[in-house]
Enzyme design. Sequence first.
Site, short mmCIF file in Angstrom:
data_model
loop_
_atom_site.label_atom_id
_atom_site.label_comp_id
_atom_site.label_asym_id
_atom_site.label_seq_id
_atom_site.Cartn_x
_atom_site.Cartn_y
_atom_site.Cartn_z
N TRP A 99 12.83 -4.14 -2.90
CA TRP A 99 11.51 -3.77 -4.02
C TRP A 99 11.73 -3.14 -4.84
CZ3 TRP A 99 8.68 -7.63 -1.73
CH2 TRP A 99 9.05 -6.99 -0.20
N ASP A 166 6.25 3.68 -6.22
CA ASP A 166 5.67 2.22 -5.37
C ASP A 166 6.07 3.67 -3.50
OD1 ASP A 166 5.59 0.81 -3.23
OD2 ASP A 166 7.64 -0.35 -4.04
N LYS A 190 1.81 -0.78 6.08
CA LYS A 190 2.35 0.65 7.20
C LYS A 190 1.52 1.38 7.32
CE LYS A 190 5.79 -1.45 3.83
NZ LYS A 190 6.07 -2.94 4.64
#
Length: 356
Positions: A99, A166, A190
């Site tokens: 990511w 992030d 999540k």
Amino acid sequence: MKKHNFYAGPSILPEYTKQKVAEAVIDFAGTGLSVMEVSHRSKEFVAVMDEAIALVKELLNVPEGYSVLFLQGGASLQFLMAPYNLLNKKAAYINTGTWASKAIKEAKFLGEVVEVASSKDANFNYIPKGYTVPDDVDYFHYTSNNTIFGTETLKDPEVNVPLVCDMSSDIFSRPIDISKYDLIYAGAQKNLGPSGATLVIVKDSALGKVERPIPTMLDYRVHIKDGSMFNTPSTLAVFGCLQTLRWLKEQGGVEAIEKVNKAKADLLYAEIDRNKLFKSTVPNPEDRSRMNVCFVMTEGNEGLEKEFGAFAKAKGMIGLEGHRSVGGFRASLYNALPIESVQALVDVMKEFEASK
Ligand code: PLP
């Protein structure tokens, strides 16, 4: 048989969230209409958005001068939106996984990127330390939890430039000092709610400094001005996020959930370290993620991987497959996963070991 949901995202949600969403799909706030059928500008939905934003601020102790947004496009769009709004000439990034690499790729469309450190040399199984962030960058970006590789930075990096993070896979799992950040973003799927919503927390004074024109939908100021209602928000997803935020408050907030998260992670890592069939993919305990616990079979036992996968599945363990770039297993222990599920996995690992 009870199912234990270890998926990495979308992932387990509190029963409370599922129940309230199920009810509102049929009758939302006494309107007699589904939450999917009412205008985002109706007073009932505006109340949902307002409460969700207020609860994010309350639970994360967001100081004055910050805006909270519910956007769309996932964290992946934030990889681009963040530099569009904040990168004038140069930004620093640390590369801790897939990511982070994707975030770097997007930032390069808009300016120079200094990669201050990378753990790519060891398939991202550690968090680099002792790197230097240049003083002349517009910001330093990091990924607090590397969902795929199972590493996490639990302490805010100490840098002299604005911080951007992030936090897709560990936001709300522990307290954070928001005042240290110019921008935090996270996909909802999540610890927050259903996929389709993206949470952004941005320091207002960080905006308006870049020289480039910003396309309307990519400009945080547009979304701030319209209270996350510039265009139609993902109403069902935001409604789901609100339910989880209410649930989290009921659990005692991020301080309380952190204790549970630590206990869950400690329980599983202790078993991985003890069990002679398994080992963690992250050698340094300091770098191990509390949210995504990655493990593989020990040397000589690799041939048992498929068998253990099937054994665990037959006992109700769902979503344990490791990401293809790591292999082995990944148990995601997000906020909504009860410690009983972790204990059940530990029991299965012990039982499998005993059967060999
Ligand atoms: N960042 C991290 C840390 C993630 O775990 C993910 C998805 O799992 C993403 C970014 C991408 O998020 P999205 O699918 O919402 O774009």
